[in-house]
Design an enzyme around this catalytic site. Structure first.
Site, short mmCIF file in Angstrom:
data_model
loop_
_atom_site.label_atom_id
_atom_site.label_comp_id
_atom_site.label_asym_id
_atom_site.label_seq_id
_atom_site.Cartn_x
_atom_site.Cartn_y
_atom_site.Cartn_z
N ILE A 87 36.48 -20.12 9.23
CA ILE A 87 36.01 -19.03 8.37
C ILE A 87 35.13 -19.67 7.45
O ILE A 87 35.39 -20.53 6.79
CB ILE A 87 37.16 -18.15 7.87
N GLY A 90 29.87 -21.72 8.07
CA GLY A 90 28.34 -21.88 8.47
C GLY A 90 28.32 -21.58 10.12
O GLY A 90 27.52 -21.76 10.71
N LEU A 91 29.44 -21.38 10.74
CA LEU A 91 29.45 -21.30 12.18
C LEU A 91 29.68 -19.86 12.88
O LEU A 91 29.79 -19.66 13.74
CB LEU A 91 30.72 -22.20 12.88
N GLY A 92 29.17 -19.01 11.71
CA GLY A 92 28.92 -17.65 12.41
C GLY A 92 30.24 -16.65 12.58
O GLY A 92 30.22 -15.73 13.38
N ASP A 137 22.75 -14.35 12.57
CA ASP A 137 23.98 -14.63 13.07
C ASP A 137 24.44 -13.35 13.92
O ASP A 137 25.04 -13.53 15.13
CB ASP A 137 24.94 -14.57 11.75
C1 MEV Z 1 23.58 -18.02 7.53
O1 MEV Z 1 24.27 -18.26 8.72
C2 MEV Z 1 22.13 -18.45 7.62
C3 MEV Z 1 21.54 -17.79 6.44
O2 MEV Z 1 20.05 -18.19 6.78
C4 MEV Z 1 21.32 -16.46 5.69
C5 MEV Z 1 20.79 -15.61 7.01
O3 MEV Z 1 20.10 -15.81 7.72
O4 MEV Z 1 21.02 -14.37 6.82
C6 MEV Z 1 21.43 -18.93 5.15
#
Ligand code: MEV
Length: 286
Positions: A87, A90-92, A137
């Site tokens: 969670i 950054g891995l969605g 995402d």
């Molecule tokens: C988040 O995974 C990626 C960002 O570019 C935000 C987005 O694109 O909504 C930071």
């Protein structure tokens, strides 16, 4: 009904994509599974805890239920979430849980939704929670595969990646941090976004060329650092990897979260290995 959706890795272009620039994103072999049962009331169970509709503890699922309920009339559901995706890293994980929730709700309540309808609803939910989002995402969790986004050119990513998790952080906070920088230094920030845009386009044309992709990974990381989404700890780990000939960058919003690089030979310490191009949202057997 149970639905599952994949997490993702942004290879290039995070943050710039929020301002209309290109990014490259791939679905990965970590999934979030959501089980939905008809019920009189709402109950959400996850590794975070057990709640009713709760926009603070379970914001993504609660807003997904709210948006679904606005279109299809819903009075209760029991929702259980189980996920391989760490969670807030950054891995969605958020995009995957939104998409899998909408798919499982539609299947349980017998409502046909196309992938595009699921994506559009999920994108709205992400904006409900984060205020500002590109939709990348929910897009990848819905469609799977690997893409140049937003123009939707499908790509083949012929690498496996190592991923190192540097800890949890808030995407919304990082996105608003970049928005503040953009206000303070609009021309500089726009030029950095333009450079990131070129990186994504060049990478999309050279996806089979490992040395070019490694070089672009490093340039993109330097630009992410320039817009303030790296951290001293991430810089230190990346410098360490570079000394061993491995190029790495943040994936996702940064400020912590995950960094990744092309897997070559030995798997770096504390990393997991991910595969690209995995399938998008789907119904699973009970
Ligand atoms: C988040 O995974 C990626 C960002 O570019 C935000 C987005 O694109 O909504 C930071």
């Amino acid at each position: 009904m149970i639905a599952s959706a994949p997490g993702k890795i942004i290879l290039f272009g995070e943050h710039a994509v929020v301002y209309g620039r290109h990014a490259i994103v791939s679905a990965i072999n970590l999934r979030c599974r959501v089980k939905v049962r008809r019920a009189r009331e709402f109950k959400i169970k996850s590794q975070i805890g057990v709640t009713g509709l709760d926009f603070r503890v379970h914001p993504y699922v609660s807003f997904a239920v709210k948006r679904f309920g606005e279109v299809f009339n819903l009075s209760g559901a029991q929702i259980e979430i189980e996920s391989d995706i760490p969670i807030g890293s950054g891995l969605g994980s958020s995009g995957a849980v939104i998409v899998a929730t909408i798919k499982a709700l539609s299947a349980e309540f017998g409502i046909e939704m196309s992938r595009e309808e699921i994506f559009e609803m999920a994108k709205q939910v992400e904006i409900d929670v984060q205020g500002r989002a590109s939709g990348i995402d929910p897009f990848i969790s819905t469609y799977g595969g690997a893409w140049l986004f937003p123009e939707r050119r499908e790509l083949n990513v012929p690498f496996e990646f190592f991923v190192i998790n540097m800890g949890r952080r808030s995407t919304a906070e990082m996105v608003s941090k970049v928005a503040v920088l953009k206000k303070q230094h609009p021309e500089i920030t726009e030029k950095i976004f333009d450079a990131i845009d070129r990186i994504s386009i060049e990478a999309s044309r050279n996806m089979g060329d490992k040395e070019t992709i490694k070089r672009l990974i490093s340039i993109n990381q330097s630009l992410l650092r320039a817009i303030g989404v790296s951290t001293p700890e991430i810089d230190r780990v990346i410098a360490e990897l570079e000394r061993r000939g491995l190029n790495a960058k943040i994936t996702g919003a940064g400020g912590g979260g995950c960094l990744f690089g092309i897997l070559e030979g030995v798997i770096p310490e504390n990393s997991i290995v991910v595969r690209c191009g995995e399938e998008g949202v789907r119904i699973e057997d009970e």
